[in-house]
Design an enzyme around this catalytic site. Structure first.
Site, PDB file in Angstrom:
ATOM      1  N   ASP A  20       0.828  -1.208   0.000  1.00 19.29           N
ATOM      2  CA  ASP A  20       0.000   0.000   0.000  1.00 19.29           C
ATOM      3  C   ASP A  20       0.867   1.265   0.000  1.00 19.29           C
ATOM      4  O   ASP A  20       1.959   1.266   0.589  1.00 19.29           O
ATOM      5  CB  ASP A  20      -0.902  -0.022   1.252  1.00 19.29           C
ATOM      6  CG  ASP A  20      -2.015   1.014   1.155  1.00 19.29           C
ATOM      7  OD1 ASP A  20      -2.307   1.481   0.038  1.00 19.29           O
ATOM      8  OD2 ASP A  20      -2.588   1.361   2.204  1.00 19.29           O
ATOM      9  N   ARG A  33      -1.170   8.767 -10.336  1.00 16.88           N
ATOM     10  CA  ARG A  33      -1.132   7.597  -9.451  1.00 16.88           C
ATOM     11  C   ARG A  33      -0.430   6.401 -10.101  1.00 16.88           C
ATOM     12  O   ARG A  33       0.274   5.636  -9.444  1.00 16.88           O
ATOM     13  CB  ARG A  33      -2.549   7.200  -9.041  1.00 16.88           C
ATOM     14  CG  ARG A  33      -3.235   8.223  -8.135  1.00 16.88           C
ATOM     15  CD  ARG A  33      -4.642   7.764  -7.811  1.00 16.88           C
ATOM     16  NE  ARG A  33      -4.634   6.480  -7.141  1.00 16.88           N
ATOM     17  CZ  ARG A  33      -4.450   6.303  -5.836  1.00 16.88           C
ATOM     18  NH1 ARG A  33      -4.272   7.346  -5.045  1.00 16.88           N
ATOM     19  NH2 ARG A  33      -4.462   5.103  -5.308  1.00 16.88           N
ATOM     20  N   HIS A  37       2.338   3.274  -9.053  1.00 14.10           N
ATOM     21  CA  HIS A  37       2.260   1.821  -9.252  1.00 14.10           C
ATOM     22  C   HIS A  37       3.483   1.316 -10.031  1.00 14.10           C
ATOM     23  O   HIS A  37       4.001   0.237  -9.756  1.00 14.10           O
ATOM     24  CB  HIS A  37       0.970   1.454  -9.993  1.00 14.10           C
ATOM     25  CG  HIS A  37      -0.273   1.799  -9.217  1.00 14.10           C
ATOM     26  ND1 HIS A  37      -0.431   1.476  -7.879  1.00 14.10           N
ATOM     27  CD2 HIS A  37      -1.420   2.434  -9.570  1.00 14.10           C
ATOM     28  CE1 HIS A  37      -1.610   1.902  -7.462  1.00 14.10           C
ATOM     29  NE2 HIS A  37      -2.220   2.491  -8.464  1.00 14.10           N
ATOM     30  N   ASN A  68     -10.650  -3.107  -6.272  1.00  9.27           N
ATOM     31  CA  ASN A  68      -9.898  -2.092  -7.028  1.00  9.27           C
ATOM     32  C   ASN A  68     -10.558  -1.734  -8.365  1.00  9.27           C
ATOM     33  O   ASN A  68     -10.243  -0.701  -8.964  1.00  9.27           O
ATOM     34  CB  ASN A  68      -8.444  -2.528  -7.278  1.00  9.27           C
ATOM     35  CG  ASN A  68      -7.559  -2.433  -6.046  1.00  9.27           C
ATOM     36  OD1 ASN A  68      -6.582  -3.168  -5.910  1.00  9.27           O
ATOM     37  ND2 ASN A  68      -7.879  -1.523  -5.126  1.00  9.27           N
ATOM     38  N   ARG A 187      -5.049  -2.343   8.575  1.00  4.91           N
ATOM     39  CA  ARG A 187      -6.221  -3.181   8.318  1.00  4.91           C
ATOM     40  C   ARG A 187      -5.851  -4.259   7.302  1.00  4.91           C
ATOM     41  O   ARG A 187      -4.804  -4.185   6.647  1.00  4.91           O
ATOM     42  CB  ARG A 187      -7.401  -2.337   7.838  1.00  4.91           C
ATOM     43  CG  ARG A 187      -7.098  -1.432   6.674  1.00  4.91           C
ATOM     44  CD  ARG A 187      -8.331  -0.630   6.215  1.00  4.91           C
ATOM     45  NE  ARG A 187      -7.933   0.369   5.260  1.00  4.91           N
ATOM     46  CZ  ARG A 187      -7.812   1.672   5.532  1.00  4.91           C
ATOM     47  NH1 ARG A 187      -8.098   2.137   6.734  1.00  4.91           N
ATOM     48  NH2 ARG A 187      -7.427   2.523   4.608  1.00  4.91           N
TER      49      ARG A 187
HETATM   50  C1  FPP Z   1      -2.172   0.123  -3.182  1.00  4.78           C
HETATM   51  O1  FPP Z   1      -1.624   1.421  -3.111  1.00  4.78           O
HETATM   52  C2  FPP Z   1      -1.584  -0.593  -4.296  1.00  4.78           C
HETATM   53  C3  FPP Z   1      -2.287  -1.158  -5.320  1.00  4.78           C
HETATM   54  C4  FPP Z   1      -3.739  -1.114  -5.428  1.00  4.78           C
HETATM   55  C5  FPP Z   1      -1.589  -1.813  -6.430  1.00  4.78           C
HETATM   56  C6  FPP Z   1      -0.349  -2.550  -6.029  1.00  4.78           C
HETATM   57  C7  FPP Z   1       0.440  -2.777  -7.229  1.00  4.78           C
HETATM   58  C8  FPP Z   1       1.783  -2.760  -7.281  1.00  4.78           C
HETATM   59  C9  FPP Z   1       2.686  -2.593  -6.156  1.00  4.78           C
HETATM   60  C10 FPP Z   1       2.469  -2.920  -8.563  1.00  4.78           C
HETATM   61  C11 FPP Z   1       2.585  -4.347  -8.912  1.00  4.78           C
HETATM   62  C12 FPP Z   1       1.370  -4.641  -9.633  1.00  4.78           C
HETATM   63  C13 FPP Z   1       1.305  -5.229 -10.780  1.00  4.78           C
HETATM   64  C14 FPP Z   1       0.064  -5.016 -11.505  1.00  4.78           C
HETATM   65  C15 FPP Z   1       2.400  -6.054 -11.342  1.00  4.78           C
HETATM   66  P1  FPP Z   1      -2.635   2.629  -3.256  1.00  4.78           P
HETATM   67  O2  FPP Z   1      -2.792   2.920  -4.693  1.00  4.78           O
HETATM   68  O3  FPP Z   1      -3.911   2.315  -2.555  1.00  4.78           O
HETATM   69  O4  FPP Z   1      -1.860   3.768  -2.533  1.00  4.78           O
HETATM   70  P2  FPP Z   1      -2.487   4.944  -1.640  1.00  4.78           P
HETATM   71  O5  FPP Z   1      -3.094   4.276  -0.436  1.00  4.78           O
HETATM   72  O6  FPP Z   1      -1.295   5.750  -1.295  1.00  4.78           O
HETATM   73  O7  FPP Z   1      -3.472   5.668  -2.499  1.00  4.78           O
END
Ligand code: FPP
Length: 246
Positions: A20, A33, A37, A68, A187
């Site tokens: 996360d 964003r 990733h 998601n 969580r």
């Molecule tokens: C959560 O961070 C992360 C995700 C929903 C995607 C996780 C994906 C990767 C680490 C890349 C690897 C993935 C692939 C497809 C190979 P968030 O976006 O919720 O972050 P935030 O809480 O800061 O908004």
């Protein structure tokens, strides 16, 4: 000067990670964003290598949850593209590192390109005998329990912990010993609800793109210091330690 790697008294067999914080990492840099990733993929590469070097046998990561899909459509398509591209780029390296790749989750709703990539990635690494890498994609813990129950019912078997456990999407590996979540939130977010019944939890304030080897070692060191009791008493699982404290 680079810190030397700490000696770990024990290493978890199976580490699971909620990666996360990509969005916040990007936001702080005024980037879209999806750039977070993309950086998250780099962090994942580093983490895979570090876990294998430290003797972790199974690494399970949460890359895309059932929920998601509710994100803005450009972010969803960005994540799908990232997966397809990462597969093409990374599978040869995973293959030569002896890592066995599994994708865990529903394939319904995925594009033909992504589905074909998942199948090819698994087939390419199927003969490997090194660390198992489970990538949970289009996965949710509730989905997993429901699909397992449906499979048990369809087979006409009695619904027991054992039959459900055998039908779960991670039946090919033991349950996680350590669940790490980065990004500061505390969580589970519908990850491995069944399998984490006795996992040790570790919450890191590092955003996922910044979760480096030192941060991983902090989590592994915290794990090594936990006393796992599985419902027993301290005196039962560590009689020497209990006597010393008495
Ligand atoms: C959560 O961070 C992360 C995700 C929903 C995607 C996780 C994906 C990767 C680490 C890349 C690897 C993935 C692939 C497809 C190979 P968030 O976006 O919720 O972050 P935030 O809480 O800061 O908004």
């Amino acid at each position: 000067m680079k810190k030397s790697r700490p000696q770990l008294p024990s290493v978890p067999h199976h580490v699971a990670i909620v990666m996360d914080g990509n969005g916040r990492w990007a936001h702080r840099r005024l980037l879209p964003r999806v750039a977070g990733h993309r950086q998250g993929v780099e962090s994942l590469r580093r983490c895979i290598r570090a876990c294998a070097e430290r003797g972790v046998k199974v690494l399970t990561v949460f890359a895309f949850s059932s929920e998601n899909w509710n994100r803005p459509s450009d972010e969803v398509s960005g994540l799908m593209d990232l997966l397809a591209t990462a597969l093409t780029r990374e599978v040869p390296e995973l293959k030569s590192a002896g890592i066995r790749l599994h994708f865990v989750g529903s394939r319904t709703g995925l594009s033909d390109r992504v589905r074909a990539g998942l199948t090819a990635g698994e087939a390419e690494t199927a003969d490997n005998s090194g660390m198992v890498l489970n990538v949970c994609f289009n996965y949710g813990g509730r989905w997993d329990i429901a699909q397992a129950a449906a499979r048990v019912a369809e087979a006409g078997e009695p619904m027991t912990e054992e039959s459900l456990g055998r039908a779960m999407a991670l039946a090919h590996v033991p349950d996680p010993d350590l669940l790490i979540r980065t990004g500061g939130e505390q969580r589970i977010s519908n990850f491995l609800l069944w399998q984490c019944a006795y996992s040790e939890l570790f919450f890191s304030d590092h955003l996922w793109p910044e979760f480096d080897e030192a941060a991983l070692d902090d989590a592994l060191m915290a794990f090594a210091q936990r006393e796992r009791r599985f419902g027993k008493t301290s005196a039962q699982v560590a009689p020497n330690r209990s006597q010393a404290l008495a």
